[in-house]
Scaffold this motif. Structure first.
Motif, mmCIF file in Angstrom:
data_model
loop_
_atom_site.group_PDB
_atom_site.id
_atom_site.type_symbol
_atom_site.label_atom_id
_atom_site.label_comp_id
_atom_site.label_asym_id
_atom_site.label_seq_id
_atom_site.Cartn_x
_atom_site.Cartn_y
_atom_site.Cartn_z
ATOM 1 N N MET A 27 11.974 1.452 5.087
ATOM 2 C CA MET A 27 10.716 2.152 5.157
ATOM 3 C C MET A 27 9.625 1.144 5.492
ATOM 4 S SD MET A 27 8.684 4.402 2.268
ATOM 5 C CE MET A 27 10.040 5.531 2.123
ATOM 6 N N HIS A 28 8.830 1.446 6.498
ATOM 7 C CA HIS A 28 7.729 0.594 6.952
ATOM 8 C C HIS A 28 6.437 1.112 6.324
ATOM 9 C CE1 HIS A 28 5.700 -2.040 9.901
ATOM 10 N NE2 HIS A 28 4.771 -1.122 9.861
ATOM 11 N N ILE A 29 5.793 0.276 5.514
ATOM 12 C CA ILE A 29 4.586 0.662 4.791
ATOM 13 C C ILE A 29 3.459 -0.312 5.107
ATOM 14 C CG2 ILE A 29 3.556 0.999 2.505
ATOM 15 C CD1 ILE A 29 6.371 1.678 1.494
ATOM 16 N N ILE A 30 2.299 0.231 5.398
ATOM 17 C CA ILE A 30 1.106 -0.588 5.599
ATOM 18 C C ILE A 30 0.195 -0.359 4.406
ATOM 19 C CG2 ILE A 30 -0.945 -0.977 7.002
ATOM 20 C CD1 ILE A 30 0.727 -0.114 9.416
ATOM 21 N N ILE A 31 -0.192 -1.457 3.753
ATOM 22 C CA ILE A 31 -1.152 -1.394 2.644
ATOM 23 C C ILE A 31 -2.486 -1.904 3.164
ATOM 24 C CG2 ILE A 31 -1.795 -2.285 0.389
ATOM 25 C CD1 ILE A 31 1.074 -2.472 -0.345
ATOM 26 N N ALA A 32 -3.513 -1.081 3.017
ATOM 27 C CA ALA A 32 -4.851 -1.463 3.454
ATOM 28 C C ALA A 32 -5.751 -1.626 2.245
ATOM 29 C CB ALA A 32 -5.422 -0.398 4.386
ATOM 30 N N GLY A 33 -6.379 -2.794 2.175
ATOM 31 C CA GLY A 33 -7.291 -3.074 1.075
ATOM 32 C C GLY A 33 -6.706 -4.076 0.104
ATOM 33 N N ALA A 34 -7.492 -4.393 -0.892
ATOM 34 C CA ALA A 34 -7.056 -5.339 -1.922
ATOM 35 C C ALA A 34 -5.924 -4.713 -2.736
ATOM 36 C CB ALA A 34 -8.220 -5.684 -2.837
ATOM 37 N N ASP A 35 -4.922 -5.489 -3.022
ATOM 38 C CA ASP A 35 -3.764 -4.993 -3.783
ATOM 39 C C ASP A 35 -3.808 -5.589 -5.181
ATOM 40 O OD1 ASP A 35 -1.391 -3.861 -4.543
ATOM 41 O OD2 ASP A 35 -0.141 -5.241 -3.399
ATOM 42 N N GLU A 36 -4.845 -5.233 -5.924
ATOM 43 C CA GLU A 36 -5.075 -5.808 -7.247
ATOM 44 C C GLU A 36 -4.037 -5.372 -8.279
ATOM 45 O OE1 GLU A 36 -9.072 -4.665 -8.068
ATOM 46 O OE2 GLU A 36 -9.895 -5.993 -6.529
ATOM 47 N N ASP A 37 -3.379 -4.240 -8.036
ATOM 48 C CA ASP A 37 -2.405 -3.728 -8.999
ATOM 49 C C ASP A 37 -0.976 -4.196 -8.723
ATOM 50 O OD1 ASP A 37 -4.168 -2.068 -10.663
ATOM 51 O OD2 ASP A 37 -4.466 -0.945 -8.808
ATOM 52 N N GLY A 38 -0.759 -4.895 -7.615
ATOM 53 C CA GLY A 38 0.572 -5.399 -7.309
ATOM 54 C C GLY A 38 1.517 -4.374 -6.714
ATOM 55 N N LEU A 39 0.955 -3.383 -6.029
ATOM 56 C CA LEU A 39 1.795 -2.360 -5.418
ATOM 57 C C LEU A 39 2.661 -2.932 -4.306
ATOM 58 C CD1 LEU A 39 2.630 0.558 -5.427
ATOM 59 C CD2 LEU A 39 0.635 1.097 -4.040
ATOM 60 N N GLY A 40 2.144 -3.886 -3.555
ATOM 61 C CA GLY A 40 2.925 -4.515 -2.487
ATOM 62 C C GLY A 40 4.174 -5.186 -3.025
ATOM 63 N N ASP A 90 9.618 -2.505 3.888
ATOM 64 C CA ASP A 90 9.016 -3.419 4.852
ATOM 65 C C ASP A 90 7.506 -3.247 4.733
ATOM 66 O OD1 ASP A 90 8.516 -5.086 7.020
ATOM 67 O OD2 ASP A 90 8.915 -3.506 8.490
ATOM 68 N N VAL A 91 6.841 -4.167 4.022
ATOM 69 C CA VAL A 91 5.425 -4.029 3.686
ATOM 70 C C VAL A 91 4.569 -4.968 4.538
ATOM 71 C CG1 VAL A 91 3.720 -4.213 1.844
ATOM 72 C CG2 VAL A 91 6.039 -3.424 1.315
ATOM 73 N N HIS A 92 3.529 -4.408 5.123
ATOM 74 C CA HIS A 92 2.546 -5.185 5.883
ATOM 75 C C HIS A 92 1.178 -4.895 5.299
ATOM 76 C CE1 HIS A 92 5.326 -6.329 9.107
ATOM 77 N NE2 HIS A 92 5.906 -5.183 8.803
ATOM 78 N N ALA A 93 0.426 -5.922 4.991
ATOM 79 C CA ALA A 93 -0.894 -5.764 4.382
ATOM 80 C C ALA A 93 -1.995 -6.076 5.390
ATOM 81 C CB ALA A 93 -1.029 -6.672 3.167
ATOM 82 N N VAL A 94 -3.066 -5.286 5.321
ATOM 83 C CA VAL A 94 -4.266 -5.553 6.113
ATOM 84 C C VAL A 94 -5.461 -5.499 5.178
ATOM 85 C CG1 VAL A 94 -3.372 -4.729 8.324
ATOM 86 C CG2 VAL A 94 -4.490 -3.133 6.823
ATOM 87 N N ASP A 95 -6.330 -6.490 5.298
ATOM 88 C CA ASP A 95 -7.532 -6.513 4.467
ATOM 89 C C ASP A 95 -8.563 -5.509 4.961
ATOM 90 O OD1 ASP A 95 -6.604 -8.492 2.727
ATOM 91 O OD2 ASP A 95 -7.274 -10.082 4.068
ATOM 92 N N VAL A 96 -8.770 -5.503 6.280
ATOM 93 C CA VAL A 96 -9.722 -4.585 6.891
ATOM 94 C C VAL A 96 -8.933 -3.656 7.804
ATOM 95 C CG1 VAL A 96 -11.753 -4.366 8.364
ATOM 96 C CG2 VAL A 96 -11.546 -6.311 6.804
ATOM 97 N N ALA A 97 -8.975 -2.388 7.496
ATOM 98 C CA ALA A 97 -8.143 -1.417 8.210
ATOM 99 C C ALA A 97 -8.873 -0.847 9.420
ATOM 100 C CB ALA A 97 -7.726 -0.312 7.257
ATOM 101 N N ASN A 98 -9.095 -1.691 10.410
ATOM 102 C CA ASN A 98 -9.660 -1.204 11.662
ATOM 103 C C ASN A 98 -8.509 -1.036 12.665
ATOM 104 O OD1 ASN A 98 -9.045 -3.835 12.441
ATOM 105 N ND2 ASN A 98 -11.161 -4.513 12.390
ATOM 106 N N ARG A 99 -8.818 -0.502 13.821
ATOM 107 C CA ARG A 99 -7.772 -0.209 14.808
ATOM 108 C C ARG A 99 -6.930 -1.434 15.169
ATOM 109 N NH1 ARG A 99 -7.603 4.260 18.379
ATOM 110 N NH2 ARG A 99 -5.938 3.982 19.885
#
Length: 103
Positions: free
Chosen positions: A1-14, A23-32
């Motif tokens: 499963m491909h998941i994109i996390i946008a924003g701060a991950d303060e709770d440790g969800l990633g 398959d986790v990819h994080a982005v701080d600023v979720a622009n195009r």
């Protein structure tokens, strides 16, 4: 499963998602550009952890109409974004591990 996390991950969800081999990819600023670089076109889930980036939901759905939108944040989701969200979870109610298992 491909998941994109946008924003701060303060709770440790990633980390919880990685534990279930997502398959986790994080982005701080979720622009195009950020979403495209993270692979939004192939993503199964777009997971938003900051309500202040709610406008990015429309961008994510525009780039991938089939992406499942999950909000894991406290606060109120704006009306325009609530129509596009599939699931809204308050971090005070469910742990990151519980959310990871459900996804």
């Amino acid at each position: 499963m491909h998941i994109i996390i946008a924003g701060a991950d303060e709770d440790g969800l990633g980390a919880a998602l990685s534990d279930i081999e997502a398959d986790v990819h994080a982005v701080d600023v979720a622009n195009r550009p950020g979403l495209e670089e993270a692979g939004i076109h192939e993503a199964d889930v777009y997971l938003l952890t900051e309500m202040r980036q709610a406008t990015s939901i429309a961008v994510a759905k525009d780039l991938n109409p089939d992406v499942r939108v999950v909000i894991y944040a406290d606060g109120s989701l704006p009306d325009f974004a609530s129509r596009q969200a599939d699931l809204v979870v308050d971090p005070d109610l469910l742990s990151p591990e519980a959310v990871a298992e459900e996804l």
